[in-house]
Design an enzyme around this catalytic site. Structure first.
Site, PDB file in Angstrom:
ATOM      1  N   ASN A 123     -19.525  80.419  89.307  1.00  0.00           N
ATOM      2  CA  ASN A 123     -20.839  79.979  89.795  1.00  0.00           C
ATOM      3  C   ASN A 123     -21.525  79.096  88.762  1.00  0.00           C
ATOM      4  OD1 ASN A 123     -23.675  81.091  88.772  1.00  0.00           O
ATOM      5  ND2 ASN A 123     -22.117  82.632  88.256  1.00  0.00           N
ATOM      6  N   PHE A 127     -29.946  79.488  87.738  1.00  0.00           N
ATOM      7  CA  PHE A 127     -31.220  80.216  87.831  1.00  0.00           C
ATOM      8  C   PHE A 127     -32.063  79.742  89.020  1.00  0.00           C
ATOM      9  CE2 PHE A 127     -31.593  81.201  82.947  1.00  0.00           C
ATOM     10  CZ  PHE A 127     -30.552  82.099  83.059  1.00  0.00           C
ATOM     11  N   SER A 189     -26.477  82.704  80.004  1.00  0.00           N
ATOM     12  CA  SER A 189     -25.978  81.985  81.179  1.00  0.00           C
ATOM     13  C   SER A 189     -25.418  80.644  80.725  1.00  0.00           C
ATOM     14  CB  SER A 189     -27.104  81.729  82.186  1.00  0.00           C
ATOM     15  OG  SER A 189     -26.677  80.754  83.114  1.00  0.00           O
ATOM     16  N   ASN A 191     -25.190  78.119  82.605  1.00  0.00           N
ATOM     17  CA  ASN A 191     -25.626  77.103  83.558  1.00  0.00           C
ATOM     18  C   ASN A 191     -27.018  76.543  83.293  1.00  0.00           C
ATOM     19  OD1 ASN A 191     -23.181  77.386  85.078  1.00  0.00           O
ATOM     20  ND2 ASN A 191     -24.001  79.327  85.854  1.00  0.00           N
ATOM     21  N   THR A 192     -27.627  76.951  82.199  1.00  0.00           N
ATOM     22  CA  THR A 192     -28.906  76.365  81.777  1.00  0.00           C
ATOM     23  C   THR A 192     -28.662  75.722  80.417  1.00  0.00           C
ATOM     24  OG1 THR A 192     -30.252  77.961  82.992  1.00  0.00           O
ATOM     25  CG2 THR A 192     -31.314  76.867  81.136  1.00  0.00           C
ATOM     26  N   LYS A 227     -28.655  90.119  76.704  1.00  0.00           N
ATOM     27  CA  LYS A 227     -27.360  89.896  77.360  1.00  0.00           C
ATOM     28  C   LYS A 227     -26.635  88.737  76.689  1.00  0.00           C
ATOM     29  CE  LYS A 227     -25.321  89.440  81.953  1.00  0.00           C
ATOM     30  NZ  LYS A 227     -25.602  89.556  83.392  1.00  0.00           N
ATOM     31  N   ASN A 256     -21.920  88.350  79.935  1.00  0.00           N
ATOM     32  CA  ASN A 256     -22.193  87.417  81.031  1.00  0.00           C
ATOM     33  C   ASN A 256     -20.871  86.771  81.482  1.00  0.00           C
ATOM     34  OD1 ASN A 256     -23.633  85.584  82.777  1.00  0.00           O
ATOM     35  ND2 ASN A 256     -25.390  85.818  81.418  1.00  0.00           N
TER      36      ASN A 256
HETATM   37  C1  LIG Z   1     -22.989  84.364  91.652  1.00  0.00           C
HETATM   38  C2  LIG Z   1     -23.391  84.965  90.332  1.00  0.00           C
HETATM   39  C3  LIG Z   1     -24.687  84.784  89.866  1.00  0.00           C
HETATM   40  C4  LIG Z   1     -25.068  85.344  88.643  1.00  0.00           C
HETATM   41  N1  LIG Z   1     -26.353  85.198  88.216  1.00  0.00           N
HETATM   42  C5  LIG Z   1     -26.741  85.791  87.055  1.00  0.00           C
HETATM   43  C6  LIG Z   1     -28.088  85.720  86.618  1.00  0.00           C
HETATM   44  O1  LIG Z   1     -28.943  85.150  87.282  1.00  0.00           O
HETATM   45  N2  LIG Z   1     -28.396  86.289  85.433  1.00  0.00           N
HETATM   46  C7  LIG Z   1     -27.482  86.978  84.670  1.00  0.00           C
HETATM   47  O2  LIG Z   1     -27.825  87.515  83.612  1.00  0.00           O
HETATM   48  N3  LIG Z   1     -26.201  87.073  85.077  1.00  0.00           N
HETATM   49  C8  LIG Z   1     -25.814  86.512  86.245  1.00  0.00           C
HETATM   50  N4  LIG Z   1     -24.522  86.631  86.653  1.00  0.00           N
HETATM   51  C9  LIG Z   1     -23.551  87.324  85.770  1.00  0.00           C
HETATM   52  C10 LIG Z   1     -23.360  88.783  86.145  1.00  0.00           C
HETATM   53  O3  LIG Z   1     -24.554  89.515  86.000  1.00  0.00           O
HETATM   54  C11 LIG Z   1     -22.265  89.423  85.277  1.00  0.00           C
HETATM   55  O4  LIG Z   1     -22.691  89.433  83.929  1.00  0.00           O
HETATM   56  C12 LIG Z   1     -20.953  88.671  85.358  1.00  0.00           C
HETATM   57  O5  LIG Z   1     -20.724  88.178  86.655  1.00  0.00           O
HETATM   58  C13 LIG Z   1     -19.760  89.565  84.983  1.00  0.00           C
HETATM   59  O6  LIG Z   1     -19.684  90.688  85.831  1.00  0.00           O
HETATM   60  P1  LIG Z   1     -18.737  90.748  87.134  1.00  0.00           P
HETATM   61  O7  LIG Z   1     -17.373  90.299  86.713  1.00  0.00           O
HETATM   62  O8  LIG Z   1     -18.772  92.182  87.559  1.00  0.00           O
HETATM   63  O9  LIG Z   1     -19.348  89.853  88.138  1.00  0.00           O
HETATM   64  C14 LIG Z   1     -24.124  86.080  87.878  1.00  0.00           C
HETATM   65  C15 LIG Z   1     -22.828  86.258  88.364  1.00  0.00           C
HETATM   66  C16 LIG Z   1     -22.454  85.717  89.576  1.00  0.00           C
HETATM   67  C17 LIG Z   1     -21.048  85.932  90.088  1.00  0.00           C
END
Ligand SMILES: Cc1cc2nc3c(=O)[nH]c(=O)nc-3n(C[C@H](O)[C@H](O)[C@H](O)COP(=O)(O)O)c2cc1C
Length: 366
Positions: A123, A127, A189, A191-192, A227, A256
Site C-alpha cells: 500500500n 495517510f 510509514s 508513504n509520507t 512505531k 510497520n
Molecule cells: C492498507 C494498509 C494501510 C496501513 N495504514 C497504516 C497507518 O495508517 N498507520 C500505521 O501505523 N500503519 C499502517 N499500516 C501498517 C500496519 O499497521 C502494520 O504495521 C503492517 O501492515 C504490518 O502488519 P501486517 O503484516 O499484519 O499487516 C497499514 C497497513 C496496510 C496493509
C-alpha cells in the site's frame, strides 16, 4: 460458539471481494462493520460468536488491562468509524488511525494491491484520513465497547514542514486524548516523504520529550508508544529504542510495512511503490522483535506486528519477545473469524504448556 459457519461464509464471499480493487473491497468491509455497529443486537451476537474467554490470555501492559494480547493494527480503521464492529470480532485492542491534524486525501488511486500468492499487500495510501476533529466527533458519538483497549495512532500531514512535525503529533494527542487509552506515534510509514527521518535518535527523543511535556501541561497522562520501521539496521534500531526509552515512551510497536521486496521478487505487483505487509514480512518483523527484546531487556514492552496470520505465527511472535500482538493484512485473507481462531490457538498452546498466562511465554525464544 462454533466459528466454522463464519469461516465458510468468508471463503464464499472472498472471491467476490477479491474481484474488486483492494481498496474498494476494504471500503465494503468497513461498510458491513458499520452496519453491524448500528443494528441493535448485531454486535452482541457477533461478540458472542467471537469471544475467546480464557483468563490466561488477559494481560496488563503500560497500566492498561487487555482481555487478550491480539490487537488490530493501525490503518484498517483509519477514521475510527467501526470500532464497535471490530471489537465484536474478539480483538483485545483496536488501534485506529493514522490520523493527521487536518484531513487529507492521500495518494492517487490505485494505491493498495493484493499479492494473494504471498498473503501480502502493498500500500501507498499516504495517510488518507478525515482528520483528528472528525475522528474525535465519531468517537464521542459512539458507545465505547466494554473491555476493549482503544489505541490512537497519530501522524503528520504531508504538507507540514519537517521542522513543525512535532506540532502535528501534539495536535493529534490534544484532540484525541479524551478517547485514547494509548497513543502510537507513527514515525515509520514509508508513504509520507521524510517521516522515517523522525526515527533518528536525537530527533525521536526530542519529539517524545515534547509530547510528554505537552501532556504534562494539559494534565493528561495517556501512554505514548512509538512505531518503528522494519528497515532499520541493527545499530539504528538500537539507537531508536534507546531514544524511545530516553524520551519517556511507554512501549514500542515493531514493525510497520517494509520497503524490501526480496520476499516477493518476481511477483507482477512487486515493483509497486509503497510498503509491503503480510506473510512475507513475518521473518523480518520476528527478527526485529527478537533483536528489540534482547536490546531493551525489559525497559519497554514490545507490540509485535508484521505478517502474523495464524496461531503459530502469533505464538512465535510472543516467544520472540512481543508482549502484545497486532495484525492487519491477514484479515484480508482470513476474514472476520481469524482473530478468534488465533486466540483459540494461543489458548490451547498455553494450556498444553501448563503456562499460567501470556507472560510466561513472552521472550521464551529470545
Ligand atoms: C492498507 C494498509 C494501510 C496501513 N495504514 C497504516 C497507518 O495508517 N498507520 C500505521 O501505523 N500503519 C499502517 N499500516 C501498517 C500496519 O499497521 C502494520 O504495521 C503492517 O501492515 C504490518 O502488519 P501486517 O503484516 O499484519 O499487516 C497499514 C497497513 C496496510 C496493509
Amino acid at each position: 460458539m462454533n466459528l466454522a459457519p463464519a469461516s465458510l461464509a468468508y471463503r464464499i464471499v472472498r472471491p467476490l471481494l477479491f474481484a474488486l480493487d483492494a481498496e474498494r473491497a476494504h471500503e465494503f468491509a468497513l461498510a458491513l462493520l458499520r452496519v453491524a455497529g448500528t443494528v441493535p443486537g448485531a454486535c452482541a451476537v457477533l461478540g458472542a460468536m467471537h469471544r475467546v474467554a480464557d483468563p490466561r490470555l488477559a494481560c496488563q501492559r503500560f497500566g492498561l488491562a487487555f482481555a487478550n494480547p491480539l490487537g488490530l493494527a493501525a490503518g484498517f480503521d483509519k477514521n475510527a468509524r467501526v470500532v464497535r464492529g471490530l471489537a465484536a470480532l474478539g480483538f483485545g485492542c483496536v488501534e485506529v488511525g493514522t490520523l493527521t491534524p487536518r484531513p487529507q486525501p492521500g495518494n492517487p488511486r490505485p494505491r493498495m494491491f493484493r499479492l494473494p500468492e504471498h498473503g501480502a499487500v502493498i500500500n501507498r495510501l499516504g495517510f488518507n484520513n478525515r482528520g483528528v476533529a472528525a475522528a474525535a466527533a465519531c468517537l464521542a458519538r459512539g458507545r465505547r465497547p466494554k473491555g476493549l483497549v482503544l489505541g490512537v495512532n497519530v501522524g503528520k500531514n504531508k504538507d507540514t514542514p519537517d521542522a513543525a512535525a512535532k506540532d502535528d503529533y501534539a495536535a493529534g494527542i490534544a484532540a484525541l486524548h479524551p478517547f485514547a487509552d494509548y497513543f502510537t506515534v507513527n514515525v515509520s510509514s514509508p508513504n509520507t516523504p521524510g517521516l522515517r527521518a523522525l526515527q533518528a535518535p536525537v530527533v525521536l527523543a526530542e519529539l517524545l520529550a515534547h509530547l510528554a511535556a505537552v501532556q504534562r501541561a494539559s494534565g493528561s497522562r495517556v501512554p505514548v508508544l512509538v512505531k518503528l520501521a522494519p528497515d532499520l539496521d541493527a545499530g539504528a534500531l538500537h539507537e531508536a529504542l534507546d531514544a524511545a526509552v530516553e524520551g519517556g515512551a511507554a512501549g514500542v510497536v515493531l514493525t510497520n510495512t517494509t520497503l524490501a521486496r526480496d520476499a516477493v521478487a518476481g511477483h507482477p505487483r512487486a515493483a509497486e511503490a509503497g510498503g509491503l505487509s503480510g506473510t512475507p514480512l513475518f521473518p523480518r518483523s520476528l527478527e526485529v522483535v527478537r533483536a528489540g527484546y534482547r536490546h531493551l531487556r525489559g525497559r519497554l514492552p514490545i507490540v509485535g506486528v508484521g505478517g502474523i496470520h495464524d496461531a503459530e505465527s502469533a505464538w512465535r511472535m510472543l516467544r520472540a519477545g512481543a508482549a502484545l500482538l497486532q495484525l492487519y493484512t491477514a484479515m484480508v485473507y482470513g476474514g472476520p473469524a481469524l482473530p478468534a481462531r488465533i486466540l483459540r490457538g494461543l489458548s490451547a498452546r498455553l494450556a498444553e504448556q501448563g503456562a499460567a498466562g501470556v507472560d510466561a511465554v513472552v521472550g521464551a525464544d529470545a
